[in-house]
Write an enzyme that holds these catalytic residues in place. Structure first.
Site, PDB file in Angstrom:
ATOM      1  N   GLY A 215       0.841  -1.212   0.000  1.00  0.00           N
ATOM      2  CA  GLY A 215       0.000   0.000   0.000  1.00  0.00           C
ATOM      3  C   GLY A 215       0.861   1.241   0.000  1.00  0.00           C
ATOM      4  O   GLY A 215       2.047   1.176  -0.315  1.00  0.00           O
ATOM      5  N   ASN A 216       0.270   2.364   0.330  1.00  0.00           N
ATOM      6  CA  ASN A 216       1.041   3.605   0.418  1.00  0.00           C
ATOM      7  C   ASN A 216       0.402   4.531   1.445  1.00  0.00           C
ATOM      8  O   ASN A 216      -0.641   4.208   2.007  1.00  0.00           O
ATOM      9  CB  ASN A 216       1.169   4.269  -0.964  1.00  0.00           C
ATOM     10  CG  ASN A 216      -0.182   4.599  -1.552  1.00  0.00           C
ATOM     11  OD1 ASN A 216      -0.906   5.442  -1.035  1.00  0.00           O
ATOM     12  ND2 ASN A 216      -0.551   3.908  -2.632  1.00  0.00           N
TER      13      ASN A 216
END
Ligand code: CTP
Length: 404
Positions: A215-216
């Site tokens: 993810g980020n």
């Protein structure tokens, strides 16, 4: 606004709610500016508010008796909060204290200000002011989230020197800026009526196994602010959101997704009917080629290798399907060669405009409540100053509306 221009506030009925906080001294300037812009202002003040500023000053400036109690003591005259609520073209509560925000959030109608708020059918603006610890308390955050979910517009407080002597977030927004927010709301109101807007927001999560993902750090704040702005301007908004910890803005149709593929699917369904699409999500560029159906264990003879495959480019897919009249906007968060990279994305993805934010600018990008953007299109570049994300959203939407 030039000196000769007529303010969008001219002739508007504004209920100015004032609570008991030291920032109430700024409400006098706010009232003065509203009257100067041509608004008719009715002040409603809480009993605690009167400890900070005198109703005489307020009634002299507004040229109306100030309302505070349900009854006038000597005459027994009853003040109708319902009439006031109906009279208002908007209500602005500045300063809004933690206590009043809590009462508004939970319908505790024990004074004239909160009963008027509960009766108001028009847009309500809330400008909080309090000490930094009260501002940061989870109850304040939760109550403000509730107010947002009711469709109220929160005029976020500034960070700076506070009356307590401490420095932090909690200073009421300056009266000039509160007036600007109101003016732009009255000016821009309904300019997206009948339009459909598709917005992507937040990160995507690409599953490695049942408990892990790639993810980020995207918080979704910018995309959610854009959705709130479009809804406030009358648009029918579909917000396709990756996993974030935000409440859906009032009046927005939210589609919650996790992966880039799910986001593409939701966008492909909504895009044909959209007039405007804004790609604000931080889509993961790659996803694991395979998702393990059980948790990958540590006792491997070798360190596991995760093979990645490219994710679909949602913006480019919509860009390829774009029909004349549809406006497609993208975002570019860059760390270097910002303008060149953004211009390259503009053309590769067939966008009409791209909003550039640079991670080199303090206060811009992921997680912050502020952003500093430039808008790049085929004609050139417009730079905007550092602002709260809600105001950046208004700038971006103004820019898009000018292309309709
Ligand atoms: N975007 C998208 N789908 C992707 C990747 C990006 O829709 N798979 C959109 C983003 O929402 C944004 C724009 O494309 O509006 C640019 O995103 P960015 O991540 O900066 O671009 P990339 O094409 O991924 O380029 P890079 O990561 O190499 O900078």
């Amino acid at each position: 606004m030039t000196a000769t221009a007529i303010s969008p506030l001219a002739g508007k009925h504004v209920v100015l709610g004032i609570c008991g906080g030291i920032a109430a001294y700024k409400s006098v300037s706010l009232l003065r500016l509203l009257v100067k812009a041509g608004a008719e202002v009715q002040v409603v003040i809480t009993p605690a508010g009167k400890e900070f500023i005198t109703p005489v000053t307020l009634s002299a400036l507004s040229q109306k008796p100030v309302v505070s109690e349900f009854f006038t003591a000597n005459t027994g005259e009853w003040h109708s909060h319902v009439d006031l609520g109906l009279w208002a073209d908007c209500m602005v509560i500045a300063p809004a204290t933690a206590s009043t925000i809590g009462k508004m959030a939970h319908g505790v109608a024990d004074n004239m200000l909160v009963t008027t708020y509960l009766s108001a059918k028009s847009q309500v603006f809330v400008a909080p002011a309090m000490d930094l610890d009260m501002m940061a308390h989870p109850s304040t955050t939760a109550n403000l989230a509730l107010l947002r979910s009711y469709g109220n517009i929160i005029i976020e407080p500034d960070t700076g020197y506070l009356a307590s002597g401490l420095t932090g977030r909690g200073r009421m927004e300056e009266p000039e800026n509160i007036v600007k927010v109101l003016e732009s709301w009255f000016a821009g109101r309904n300019d997206l009526a009948g339009r459909r807007v598709l917005i992507t927001a937040g990160p995507t999560y690409e599953k490695i196994d049942p408990v892990r993902f790639i993810g980020n750090y995207s918080s979704g704040k910018m995309g959610y602010a854009l959705a709130a702005e479009c809804a406030a301007r009358g648009a029918q908004v579909t917000l396709v959101s990756g996993p974030v910890a935000l409440e859906a803005p009032a009046g927005v149709d939210i589609v919650k997704v996790e992966s880039a593929r799910q986001m593409l699917q939701a966008c492909s369904e909504a895009f044909p009917a959209a007039d405007i699409a804004i790609m604000c999500a931080a889509v993961a560029d790659y996803a694991p080629a395979e998702t393990a159906d059980r948790k990958i264990k540590r006792e491997h003879s070798e360190v596991p290798v995760i093979h990645l495959v490219k994710n679909p480019d949602i913006a480019a897919t919509l860009g390829a399907a774009k029909k004349p009249g549809q406006i497609l906007a993208g975002f570019a968060l860059e760390t270097d060669h910002e303008a060149d990279n953004a211009a390259e994305k503009l053309s590769r993805k067939n966008l009409d405009l791209i909003v550039l934010n640079s991670l080199r600018d303090a206060g811009a990008g992921f997680g912050t409540d502020t952003n500093k953007v430039s808008i790049i299109d085929r004609a050139g570049r417009t730079d905007y100053p550092l602002k709260p994300k809600s105001e950046v959203a208004a700038d971006i939407i103004d820019n898009i509306v000018s292309r309709l």
